[in-house]
Design an enzyme around this catalytic site. Sequence first.
Site: not given
Length: 372
Positions: A19-21, A41, A137
């Site tokens: 995944g990415e952000g 990460k 979060d």
Amino acid sequence: MPMSPAESFDRYVIEERLGEGAAGEVYRAVDTRLRRKVALKVLRRDPEMESEAWERNVARMLREARAAAGLTHPNIVAVYDVGEHDGVPFIAMELVDGKTLRSSIGRDLPQSERLEILLQVAFALAAAHASGVVHRDVKPENVMVREDGVAKVLDFGIARRLPGALTNTQDSGVSRLSRLTGDGSIVGTPAYMSPEQLLGHEIDARADQFSWGVMAFELMAGRLPFRTDGGGLGLVTSILNDEPRELSDAPEELAAIVRRALSKSPDERFPSMEDLAEAVAGVVASQLPPAPPMRKKMLSSGIRLVYAQAPEAAAPAPAPPPPARTNPILIVGAAALAVGLFIGGVLFLLQRSQDGAAPPASAAPAATSAPR
């Protein structure tokens, strides 16, 4: 630039990108030293961030990550390693074979499974708070659910320090909301922020209760508890001012718990996440079938309640028959009779002995007659 399969990063070999952000990417990787798979990460620098701010945020993130690495709980993703490689900070975490809770939102998931997931997340948050770590979060993207139903919470003490988070409390409200909502579309984290967090106030562990409440409402009802028709700014305004919608798609007891967790004031929420978890555990227990019997255990740190189905109890072996009890009156009577017979026998023998020793005087000796 994203990394490619077989590329090396520090002691890790990249297998694939998961995944990415905006803050970076997450990769499946192999730890060549310990020979195990990890979720790696890698944080990326915001091109618009100044060097001093970047270094400060990286140092803070690494410090928080090291604190999170001390958390040990079955519902928390373990942190194996933190550090920097060529100036790029990274975190190596437990690789969870499953999918995020986001994929379950709005799906026909059995209510019992949804309740158990919410309970496990509450356990994880309570355990973190007991260790002095506040998540800040909590959202479906930060909860992984394995195939066996075990929930794992990600990014304890990490996500709150990522570049672009609400850390500058001196910004104006308008500029903060602009940064959070972009072009007016809803972005992930603000939808789960407590009012005090949105306003840039000092927050404590009770902010996680609010985020848990938003996530719980969304998992049970398939939608957020606050208005979303006004875009991102409308959503934030609703969080700050509106009461949440009624949660009619859940047991009444859970709806009351969620409503309390979504209170605007932290003082009106539960005293602690542990109290919230215990309340949810009661709802879960009430929703389970009564048989087989259930047993409740208190595990690590007095936080994690485990409800396990107890095996059917084996039939007890028949007890040996008790020894026959004799009436004590009969025993005394028999003893007295025996003593009486013994004494009588002794007296009888003594009398016989005396009679044989002194024959009567009238007895004459027998005459012997001779023939004449």
